[in-house]
Design an enzyme around this catalytic site. Structure first.
Site, PDB file in Angstrom:
ATOM      1  N   ARG A  16       1.694  11.979  20.048  1.00  0.00           N
ATOM      2  CA  ARG A  16       2.108  10.934  19.098  1.00  0.00           C
ATOM      3  C   ARG A  16       3.519  10.413  19.399  1.00  0.00           C
ATOM      4  NH1 ARG A  16       1.507  13.291  13.386  1.00  0.00           N
ATOM      5  NH2 ARG A  16       1.824  15.289  14.419  1.00  0.00           N
ATOM      6  N   GLU A  17       3.825  10.288  20.684  1.00  0.00           N
ATOM      7  CA  GLU A  17       5.163   9.832  21.074  1.00  0.00           C
ATOM      8  C   GLU A  17       5.479   8.448  20.515  1.00  0.00           C
ATOM      9  OE1 GLU A  17       2.956  11.180  23.053  1.00  0.00           O
ATOM     10  OE2 GLU A  17       3.879  12.655  24.389  1.00  0.00           O
ATOM     11  N   LYS A 116      -9.375  -4.673   8.071  1.00  0.00           N
ATOM     12  CA  LYS A 116     -10.075  -3.772   9.006  1.00  0.00           C
ATOM     13  C   LYS A 116     -10.626  -4.534  10.201  1.00  0.00           C
ATOM     14  CE  LYS A 116     -10.282  -0.112   6.165  1.00  0.00           C
ATOM     15  NZ  LYS A 116     -10.368   1.314   6.189  1.00  0.00           N
ATOM     16  N   ILE A 447      -5.528   6.306 -10.699  1.00  0.00           N
ATOM     17  CA  ILE A 447      -6.625   6.406  -9.728  1.00  0.00           C
ATOM     18  C   ILE A 447      -6.734   7.798  -9.129  1.00  0.00           C
ATOM     19  CG2 ILE A 447      -7.611   5.296  -7.673  1.00  0.00           C
ATOM     20  CD1 ILE A 447      -7.372   3.505 -10.200  1.00  0.00           C
ATOM     21  N   GLU A 621     -16.364  -1.297   3.778  1.00  0.00           N
ATOM     22  CA  GLU A 621     -16.081  -1.363   5.216  1.00  0.00           C
ATOM     23  C   GLU A 621     -17.255  -0.852   6.042  1.00  0.00           C
ATOM     24  OE1 GLU A 621     -12.749   1.412   5.339  1.00  0.00           O
ATOM     25  OE2 GLU A 621     -13.671   2.394   7.031  1.00  0.00           O
ATOM     26  N   HIS A 710       0.680  -1.264  -3.685  1.00  0.00           N
ATOM     27  CA  HIS A 710       1.082  -1.328  -2.277  1.00  0.00           C
ATOM     28  C   HIS A 710       2.512  -1.827  -2.132  1.00  0.00           C
ATOM     29  CE1 HIS A 710      -3.286  -1.606  -2.610  1.00  0.00           C
ATOM     30  NE2 HIS A 710      -3.284  -0.806  -1.573  1.00  0.00           N
ATOM     31  N   CYS A 742      -4.734   1.274  -7.214  1.00  0.00           N
ATOM     32  CA  CYS A 742      -5.116   2.313  -6.248  1.00  0.00           C
ATOM     33  C   CYS A 742      -4.279   3.560  -6.544  1.00  0.00           C
ATOM     34  CB  CYS A 742      -4.911   1.821  -4.806  1.00  0.00           C
ATOM     35  SG  CYS A 742      -5.744   2.836  -3.557  1.00  0.00           S
TER      36      CYS A 742
HETATM   37  N1  GLN Z   1      -8.250   9.125  -5.637  1.00  0.00           N
HETATM   38  C1  GLN Z   1      -7.611   8.611  -4.484  1.00  0.00           C
HETATM   39  C2  GLN Z   1      -6.119   8.465  -4.715  1.00  0.00           C
HETATM   40  O1  GLN Z   1      -5.741   8.174  -5.805  1.00  0.00           O
HETATM   41  C3  GLN Z   1      -8.187   7.278  -4.080  1.00  0.00           C
HETATM   42  C4  GLN Z   1      -7.558   6.779  -2.815  1.00  0.00           C
HETATM   43  C5  GLN Z   1      -8.163   5.513  -2.280  1.00  0.00           C
HETATM   44  O2  GLN Z   1      -8.618   4.682  -3.016  1.00  0.00           O
HETATM   45  N2  GLN Z   1      -8.153   5.337  -0.986  1.00  0.00           N
HETATM   46  O3  GLN Z   1      -5.326   8.627  -3.841  1.00  0.00           O
HETATM   47 ZN    ZN Z   2      -7.871   2.637  -3.692  1.00  0.00          ZN
END
Ligand code: GLN
Ligand code: ZN
Length: 773
Positions: A16-17, A116, A447, A621, A710, A742
């Site tokens: 992983r350089e 992706k 989440i 995906e 994000h 997320c």
């Molecule tokens: N339960 C996971 C988290 O909260 C869901 C992650 C994801 O959606 N990729 O990290």
């Molecule tokens: Zn997510």
């Protein structure tokens, strides 16, 4: 005689350089020259390995500091105006601003969108196109890397992403083309191809014998509009190529209705994937292969880690050689080898030795390619030893009790459709869950994961290295969970989580505990930029030797009267993010995983958990590249999910989470999951989402993420409440949940607390205003 070729090689280095060099550069600890030198060392090692393996056509310009689509954006000067580009050469800092965003005195810009790469877990940066866009040659990377290879004695074949796929992979931002009538494929093809012609001409002048142009978009459903662009582009490039030969390369599937157009292009070679499905062979036998071209035959799987069945691959080549004389055949992998780990020799001896003989990583795949070429040219006798080793490995794998577990197979065969259905319909379950959980309107939750701080990662690393005892590690995790439960209670969240502190990765964690999976030590593959993953290898029948998540979920529940939501990763996501066995249909493997999860659900219920989330972030995906295959995929994917979740009692609330909001194509399948609650990403594309629910009446509970995790930005409560009000225009208000979009794993604590505080306030605001509580 046939020749051998490779289409691309892992970029990250044996140790992983590249990650260390890049992250050091971003932190200001590695200078630009040092970064370049370290990158050059990886390329030199890669070229040497390929030459030593006997590869004739070795790729150059397959390397990238971040992403090859971004390299193309930089090469042709497709830099959006907001990056303040002066039109000169795209330098390193602008390159990384495009990749990662930049916030300082010079620029304040977010990164380009990332998505992706076809159906892989690799992400590329999405080019943006605008009416009247000007392209100009803005970099020298392909020329420099070609020259660099030559200085090392390697006459390399430069690789470029082809112009038609480049345009098809990009997007037009609505604000850039009001009215929406702008088609880059028509309006930008000529100016773009003019720059490509310059690149091709210059590579030819440098002495490149072959130039590889990748056009993977032609394994998707295509029609006359794209075919016209293809003909136009390659007619222009053929005129510019001088003494060089052009190979148009496809991969990840068959070229279907585009075959005849591809076969008729005025180029010197066509590359086809013969591994993914049988259709390319069929096309070639039905339509013939043009006498003016070389056929680059992808016969070794570049997407998966299994050792090739050399007998079968050789038989395939012999069959191709009946149509295309072997002096016009190029033997190679089915796609770039960047999707598999570098070298199995890096894996230490131990438990891994059970599966080692069954596998081939990138370096081993080169040997397979070389052996196949010899076998084709010199006859099977010349490679008898290679064939024998491959045969025995395959046989061993087939017969191993590790790959076939009679009990698992018996159980799977006994599955009835009733096991794929919850006991009662949603309405009845909902009543039971309301009574059991007593949640307010607009319930709040998260989440699953909370910040994985340096402290959490350090503890896990120390435990894995043996520097921290099992007891010490367990005590650490328990402490994290207890603190998180108190924090969530203080914030006033309604459905709590344990935080997933014990999980490095949501698939690896289950791979470590289920029988049928092997884990690697150095088997990293690039996911995006400097982020790499180590996908587990799902090699055998899947069984759950013991409960996997019950301990920490039950512990969390024991600390609070509020419901704690247990967290599982769904069958489709476990498959998508692993290397999956190729000796049975994916659907069967998914069902084995589903049965293991079903047992986990039962154990969680027995331990007192009343809410269980089964995440399926990768459901979308996994969608096949061609629409004709969608129905079959969605059918088995949904059934696997239901098999995993349907054992739950009516009063147990099943959640699912998906990390995307482009639901248009699959909303019916999502509804079919029959999860009591789904949480989804929304905050970056509200309009699109609302549109879906205007057209499809979704009638289970749903939490459209009210803020974007994000980004470090903390949105005010009013903004989140406004998002919810917008959702209420298309979704029934008492179906709505309030949650981020997320997991919070990658965030810091201060911003997490601030954002959740605002989120809870937004929920209260709605309860007061809308429901009057
Ligand atoms: N339960 C996971 C988290 O909260 C869901 C992650 C994801 O959606 N990729 O990290
Ligand atoms: Zn997510």
């Amino acid at each position: 005689m046939a020749i051998t070729a490779n289409l691309g090689y892992p970029r990250i280095g044996a140790r992983r350089e590249l990650k260390r060099a890049l992250e050091g550069y971003w932190q200001g600890k590695v200078g630009a020259d040092d970064l370049r030198a370290r990158a050059a060392a990886i390329r030199a090692a890669n070229w040497a390995a390929q030459r030593d393996a006997g590869i004739d056509l070795i790729p150059a310009n397959d390397f990238s500091l971040y992403d090859h689509v971004l390299d193309t954006i930089a090469l042709v000067g497709a830099v959006p105006p907001r990056y303040g580009w002066d039109g000169g050469a795209v330098d390193l800092d602008l390159y990384f601003a495009l990749a990662r965003g930049e916030q300082d005195a010079r620029r304040d810009v977010p990164a380009l969108e990332m998505t992706k790469w076809f159906d892989t877990n690799y992400h590329y940066l999405v080019p943006e196109f605008r009416p009247g866009q000007v392209f100009r040659l803005s970099g020298t990377k392909p020329f420099d890397e070609f020259a660099e290879a030559r200085a090392l004695g390697v006459a390399a074949r430069p690789v470029l992403l082809g112009p038609v796929s480049f345009l098809l992979l990009g997007k037009v931002r609505p604000e850039d083309a009001p009215g929406g009538a702008f088609d880059p494929l028509v309006e930008l093809l000529d100016p773009l191809v003019a720059v490509y012609a310059e690149v091709v001409g210059r590579l030819a002048a440098q002495g490149a014998e072959w130039i590889q142009l990748d056009e993977p978009c032609f394994v998707q459903d295509r029609g006359p509009r794209e075919w016209a662009a293809l003909r136009r582009a390659y007619t222009a490039l053929a005129a510019a190529k001088g003494g060089a030969k052009i190979l148009v390369q496809t991969y990840f599937g068959h070229v279907g209705e585009s075959y005849e157009t591809l076969a008729a292009l005025p180029v010197d070679g066509l590359g086809l994937d013969f591994v993914r499905d049988p259709e390319n062979l069929d096309l070639l036998e039905r339509h013939g292969f043009p006498a003016d071209k070389r056929l680059a035959a992808g016969v070794v799987d570049g997407r998966n880690v299994w050792r090739a069945d050399l007998d079968a691959a050789l038989a395939l080549l012999e069959r191709l050689a009946r149509r295309v004389p072997s002096e016009r055949l190029i033997v190679g992998p089915s796609c770039s080898l960047q999707f598999v780990p570098l070298d199995i020799a890096l894996e230490p001896a131990g438990e891994f030795d059970v599966v080692r003989p069954w596998l081939a990583f990138a370096r081993q795949k080169l040997d397979e390619v070389a052996a196949l070429r010899r076998g084709l040219d010199e006859g099977r006798g010349a490679v008898a030893a290679d064939l024998d080793v491959a045969r025995r490995a395959l046989d061993d794998r087939r017969r191993s009790p590790r790959t076939r577990d009679p009990e698992v197979r018996r159980r799977l065969a006994a599955v009835t459709p009733a096991l794929e259905r919850r006991a009662s319909p949603f309405a009845a379950r909902r009543a039971a869950q309301r009574a059991a959980l007593g949640l307010p309107p607009f319930p709040t939750t998260t989440i699953g994961s909370f910040p994985q701080t340096a402290e959490v990662r350090r503890a896990r690393a120390q435990w894995k290295q043996g520097a921290l005892t099992q007891e010490g590690y367990d005590a650490f995790i328990a402490g994290q969970i207890a603190a998180l439960i108190r924090r969530q209670e203080a914030l006033g969240l309604d459905v709590l989580v344990h935080g997933e502190f014990e999980r490095g990765d949501m698939v690896e964690y289950f791979g470590e505990q289920l029988a049928g999976f092997a884990l690697t030590t150095h088997g990293w593959v690039q996911s995006y930029g400097s982020r790499y993953v180590r996908p587990p290898i799902l090699y055998g029948d899947v069984r759950r030797p013991r409960p996997m998540t019950v301990r920490w979920s039950a512990y969390a529940q024991s600390l609070t009267p509020k419901p704690v939501k247990a967290m599982l990763t769904g069958p489709v996501t476990i498959l998508e993010w692993s290397f999956v066995r190729d000796d049975q249909p994916r659907a069967d493997t998914a069902r084995q995983v589903a049965l293991a999860l079903r047992d986990e659900v039962a154990d969680l219920e027995a331990a007192g958990l009343r809410v269980i989330q089964i995440d399926e972030p990768a459901l979308r995906e996994g969608l096949p590249l061609r629409r004709a295959a969608w129905g079959d995929y969605l059918d088995w994917a949904v059934r696997a999910y239901r098999l995993a979740s349907s054992g739950a009692a009516d009063a147990t609330q099943i959640h699912s989470h998906m990390c995307y909001s482009e639901f248009n194509d699959i909303i019916a399948a999502i509804a079919d999951l029959d999860a009591d609650v789904i949480t989804i990403e929304n905050s970056r594309s509200d309009l699109e989402l609302l549109d879906v629910f205007r057209r499809f009446r979704y009638d289970h509970e749903i939490g459209p993420g009210v803020y974007d995790i994000h980004s470090p930005r903390v949105p005010p409560a009013a903004e989140m409440a406004a998002n919810l009000r917008a959702a209420m225009t298309v979704l029934d208000r008492d179906l709505l949940w309030v949650n981020p979009d997320c997991g919070l794993k990658t965030r810091d604590w201060p911003e997490t607390i601030a954002a959740l505080r605002n989120m809870v306030a937004a929920a209260h605001d709605l309860r007061g205003a809308v429901v009057g509580v």
